[in-house]
Design a protein around this motif. Structure first.
Motif, PDB file in Angstrom:
ATOM      1  N   THR A  29      -5.651  14.499  12.630  1.00 11.06           N
ATOM      2  CA  THR A  29      -7.789  13.713  12.072  1.00 11.06           C
ATOM      3  C   THR A  29      -8.304  13.079  11.977  1.00 11.06           C
ATOM      4  O   THR A  29      -7.793  12.822  10.716  1.00 11.06           O
ATOM      5  N   LEU A  30      -9.039  12.762  12.164  1.00 11.34           N
ATOM      6  CA  LEU A  30     -10.109  11.763  11.567  1.00 11.34           C
ATOM      7  C   LEU A  30     -10.961  12.411  10.217  1.00 11.34           C
ATOM      8  O   LEU A  30     -11.011  11.242   9.641  1.00 11.34           O
ATOM      9  N   GLY A  31     -10.575  13.408   9.752  1.00 15.07           N
ATOM     10  CA  GLY A  31     -11.473  14.038   8.176  1.00 15.07           C
ATOM     11  C   GLY A  31     -10.035  13.887   7.832  1.00 15.07           C
ATOM     12  O   GLY A  31      -9.531  13.240   7.873  1.00 15.07           O
ATOM     13  N   GLY A  32     -10.189  14.352   6.477  1.00 12.87           N
ATOM     14  CA  GLY A  32     -10.153  14.542   5.036  1.00 12.87           C
ATOM     15  C   GLY A  32     -10.144  12.766   4.099  1.00 12.87           C
ATOM     16  O   GLY A  32     -11.005  12.265   4.535  1.00 12.87           O
ATOM     17  N   HIS A  33      -9.312  12.816   3.513  1.00 17.20           N
ATOM     18  CA  HIS A  33      -9.400  11.777   2.771  1.00 17.20           C
ATOM     19  C   HIS A  33      -8.050  10.574   3.027  1.00 17.20           C
ATOM     20  O   HIS A  33      -7.058  10.508   2.983  1.00 17.20           O
ATOM     21  N   SER A  34      -8.299   9.307   2.563  1.00 12.76           N
ATOM     22  CA  SER A  34      -7.874   8.226   2.736  1.00 12.76           C
ATOM     23  C   SER A  34      -6.399   7.968   1.544  1.00 12.76           C
ATOM     24  O   SER A  34      -6.821   7.930   0.761  1.00 12.76           O
ATOM     25  N   SER A  35      -5.584   7.589   2.158  1.00 17.19           N
ATOM     26  CA  SER A  35      -3.929   7.733   1.351  1.00 17.19           C
ATOM     27  C   SER A  35      -3.060   6.337   1.660  1.00 17.19           C
ATOM     28  O   SER A  35      -3.136   5.996   2.722  1.00 17.19           O
ATOM     29  N   CYS A  36      -2.540   6.086   0.497  1.00 17.34           N
ATOM     30  CA  CYS A  36      -1.322   5.334   0.947  1.00 17.34           C
ATOM     31  C   CYS A  36      -0.158   5.639   1.727  1.00 17.34           C
ATOM     32  O   CYS A  36       0.020   6.927   1.660  1.00 17.34           O
ATOM     33  N   PRO A  37      -0.385   4.838   3.082  1.00 19.92           N
ATOM     34  CA  PRO A  37       1.272   5.623   3.967  1.00 19.92           C
ATOM     35  C   PRO A  37       2.847   5.131   3.085  1.00 19.92           C
ATOM     36  O   PRO A  37       3.395   6.066   3.615  1.00 19.92           O
ATOM     37  N   ILE A  51     -12.238  -4.919   3.295  1.00 14.51           N
ATOM     38  CA  ILE A  51     -11.999  -6.710   3.301  1.00 14.51           C
ATOM     39  C   ILE A  51     -11.928  -7.524   1.969  1.00 14.51           C
ATOM     40  O   ILE A  51     -10.189  -7.433   1.474  1.00 14.51           O
ATOM     41  N   LEU A  52     -12.678  -7.206   1.244  1.00 18.70           N
ATOM     42  CA  LEU A  52     -12.529  -7.255  -0.340  1.00 18.70           C
ATOM     43  C   LEU A  52     -11.745  -6.432  -1.130  1.00 18.70           C
ATOM     44  O   LEU A  52     -10.981  -7.160  -2.605  1.00 18.70           O
ATOM     45  N   SER A  53     -11.443  -5.192  -0.834  1.00 15.56           N
ATOM     46  CA  SER A  53     -10.496  -3.807  -1.845  1.00 15.56           C
ATOM     47  C   SER A  53      -8.691  -4.974  -2.139  1.00 15.56           C
ATOM     48  O   SER A  53      -8.603  -4.767  -1.845  1.00 15.56           O
ATOM     49  N   PHE A  54      -8.139  -5.302  -0.131  1.00 15.06           N
ATOM     50  CA  PHE A  54      -7.660  -5.305  -0.178  1.00 15.06           C
ATOM     51  C   PHE A  54      -7.805  -7.617  -0.124  1.00 15.06           C
ATOM     52  O   PHE A  54      -6.103  -7.155  -1.560  1.00 15.06           O
ATOM     53  N   PHE A  56      -9.061  -7.523  -3.840  1.00 14.98           N
ATOM     54  CA  PHE A  56      -8.377  -7.901  -5.395  1.00 14.98           C
ATOM     55  C   PHE A  56      -7.642  -6.558  -5.367  1.00 14.98           C
ATOM     56  O   PHE A  56      -7.092  -7.377  -6.263  1.00 14.98           O
ATOM     57  N   LEU A  57      -6.324  -6.065  -4.646  1.00 15.82           N
ATOM     58  CA  LEU A  57      -5.103  -5.746  -4.800  1.00 15.82           C
ATOM     59  C   LEU A  57      -4.359  -6.739  -4.505  1.00 15.82           C
ATOM     60  O   LEU A  57      -3.185  -6.048  -4.546  1.00 15.82           O
ATOM     61  N   ARG A  58      -4.828  -7.463  -3.333  1.00 18.36           N
ATOM     62  CA  ARG A  58      -3.735  -8.918  -3.190  1.00 18.36           C
ATOM     63  C   ARG A  58      -2.800  -7.992  -2.301  1.00 18.36           C
ATOM     64  O   ARG A  58      -1.289  -8.681  -3.214  1.00 18.36           O
ATOM     65  N   GLY A  59      -2.933  -7.419  -1.191  1.00 21.59           N
ATOM     66  CA  GLY A  59      -2.128  -6.992  -0.276  1.00 21.59           C
ATOM     67  C   GLY A  59      -1.159  -6.427  -0.875  1.00 21.59           C
ATOM     68  O   GLY A  59      -0.599  -6.051   0.300  1.00 21.59           O
ATOM     69  N   ARG A  60      -1.245  -5.076  -2.085  1.00 20.03           N
ATOM     70  CA  ARG A  60      -0.693  -4.131  -2.738  1.00 20.03           C
ATOM     71  C   ARG A  60      -0.998  -2.563  -2.751  1.00 20.03           C
ATOM     72  O   ARG A  60      -2.398  -3.020  -3.147  1.00 20.03           O
ATOM     73  N   CYS A  61      -0.299  -1.967  -2.528  1.00 17.39           N
ATOM     74  CA  CYS A  61      -0.820  -0.371  -3.107  1.00 17.39           C
ATOM     75  C   CYS A  61      -0.960  -0.494  -4.803  1.00 17.39           C
ATOM     76  O   CYS A  61       0.348  -0.418  -5.099  1.00 17.39           O
ATOM     77  N   SER A  69      -0.610  -3.933   5.380  1.00 13.50           N
ATOM     78  CA  SER A  69      -0.709  -4.160   6.417  1.00 13.50           C
ATOM     79  C   SER A  69      -2.017  -4.887   6.565  1.00 13.50           C
ATOM     80  O   SER A  69      -3.208  -4.721   6.240  1.00 13.50           O
ATOM     81  N   PRO A  70      -1.664  -7.018   7.089  1.00 18.01           N
ATOM     82  CA  PRO A  70      -2.861  -7.026   6.922  1.00 18.01           C
ATOM     83  C   PRO A  70      -4.282  -6.790   7.337  1.00 18.01           C
ATOM     84  O   PRO A  70      -4.861  -7.726   8.246  1.00 18.01           O
TER      85      PRO A  70
END
Length: 247
Positions: A29-37, A51-54, A56-61, A69-70
Motif C-alpha cells: 500500500t501507499l500508506g505506512g512509513h518509508s524505509s531502506c529497501p 534531493i538534499l537528503s540524497f 547529504f547522505l552521499r547516496g548511501r543508507c 538508487s539515483p
C-alpha cells in the motif's frame, strides 16, 4: 520566488511519485512509513527531504551504507522542473493544472517502465482520457485531434511488423496520449525527440557499458517518449512545419 516554490513543491510531489511508481502493482500500500529497501531501517524526516537528503547522505543508507538508487533524486529533480517550467509557459491556469497532472502520470509510467519494461494499461488509459479532455478544452485544427490516433497507428504497425521486439503496444498507447495532449506540431516533434534522446542514451551505453547492452537488449522506450513530450511542449517544437501543409 514562485518558481522556487513550485520547484520545491514539484520535488515533494516527485518523492511521492517515486513511491507510487515503486509500489504500483506490488501489493504494497501507499500508506505506512518509508524505509531502506536493503536493511528495513525506518527513515526519519531529515532522510526524506527531496534531493538534499540524497546529497547529504552521499547516496548511501545511514544505517547499512547500501547505495541509494539515483532514481530518487532524479525523479524529484525532474518533477520540480516540470512544475516550474510549465508554470513559466502557461501561468497558473487550467491548462497548467491539467498538464502537470498528466505529466505526473507520465512520470509514474516512466518509473514503472524503467523497472518492469511494460507500461500499465490503467495509467496510460487515464493519461489518454485526461489528454483528450485537454485537447477538447484548448481546441485546435482537425489534425490536432487526429495526431494521437495517427501516432498510435504508426507504433502499432511497428509493433506488428517487429512482433513486439522493436516497439511495445504500450508505447503506442502512450504516443496516443501524447498526440492528444500536444496536438500536431508538438506531438509529431515529441516522437522525433524521443528517438533522438533514445539514441543519445542507448548508443553510448552499447559502446561503453559493462552490462553487455546490445542491439538485441530490451530497453524501455516510454521514458524517452515522456522526455520528448516535455521537450517538445516546453520549446514549442514544430520540426515538420505541420500547419504550413494544411493551410
Amino acid at each position: 520566488m514562485i518558481y522556487a516554490f513550485l520547484f520545491v513543491l514539484g520535488s515533494i510531489v516527485g518523492s511521492f511519485l517515486n513511491v507510487v511508481g515503486l509500489r504500483f502493482r506490488s501489493g504494497i500500500t501507499l500508506g505506512g512509513h518509508s524505509s531502506c529497501p536493503s536493511c528495513g531501517k525506518r527513515l526519519s524526516v531529515l532522510e526524506l527531504v527531496p534531493i538534499l537528503s540524497f546529497l547529504f547522505l552521499r547516496g548511501r543508507c545511514r544505517e547499512c551504507k547500501t547505495h541509494i538508487s539515483p532514481q530518487y533524486p532524479l525523479v524529484e529533480l525532474w518533477t520540480g522542473v516540470i512544475f516550474a517550467s510549465l508554470y513559466f509557459k502557461f501561468g497558473l491556469t487550467a491548462s497548467y493544472l491539467l498538464l502537470t497532472t498528466v505529466f505526473c502520470i507520465y512520470t509514474v509510467i516512466l518509473i514503472y517502465d524503467l523497472r518492469h519494461k511494460i507500461i500499465p494499461d490503467s495509467l496510460v488509459y487515464l493519461s489518454i482520457a485526461l489528454a483528450l479532455v485537454y485537447r477538447i478544452m484548448v481546441g485546435g485544427v482537425w489534425l490536432d485531434y487526429l495526431t494521437g490516433p495517427i501516432l498510435f497507428a504508426l507504433f502499432g504497425l511497428g509493433w506488428l511488423v517487429s512482433r513486439g521486439r522493436a516497439l511495445g503496444l504500450g508505447d503506442g498507447k502512450l504516443a496516443l496520449s501524447i498526440g492528444f495532449l500536444l496536438g500536431a506540431p508538438n506531438g509529431l516533434s515529441a516522437i522525433v525527440m524521443a528517438f533522438w534522446i533514445g539514441a543519445a542514451v542507448t548508443v553510448p551505453l552499447m559502446l561503453f557499458s559493462k552490462k553487455g547492452i546490445t542491439m538485441k537488449s530490451e530497453i524501455p522506450f516510454g521514458p524517452f517518449l515522456v522526455l520528448g513530450a516535455w521537450a517538445s511542449l516546453y520549446f514549442a517544437l514544430d520540426l515538420f512545419h505541420v500547419y504550413s501543409f494544411i493551410n
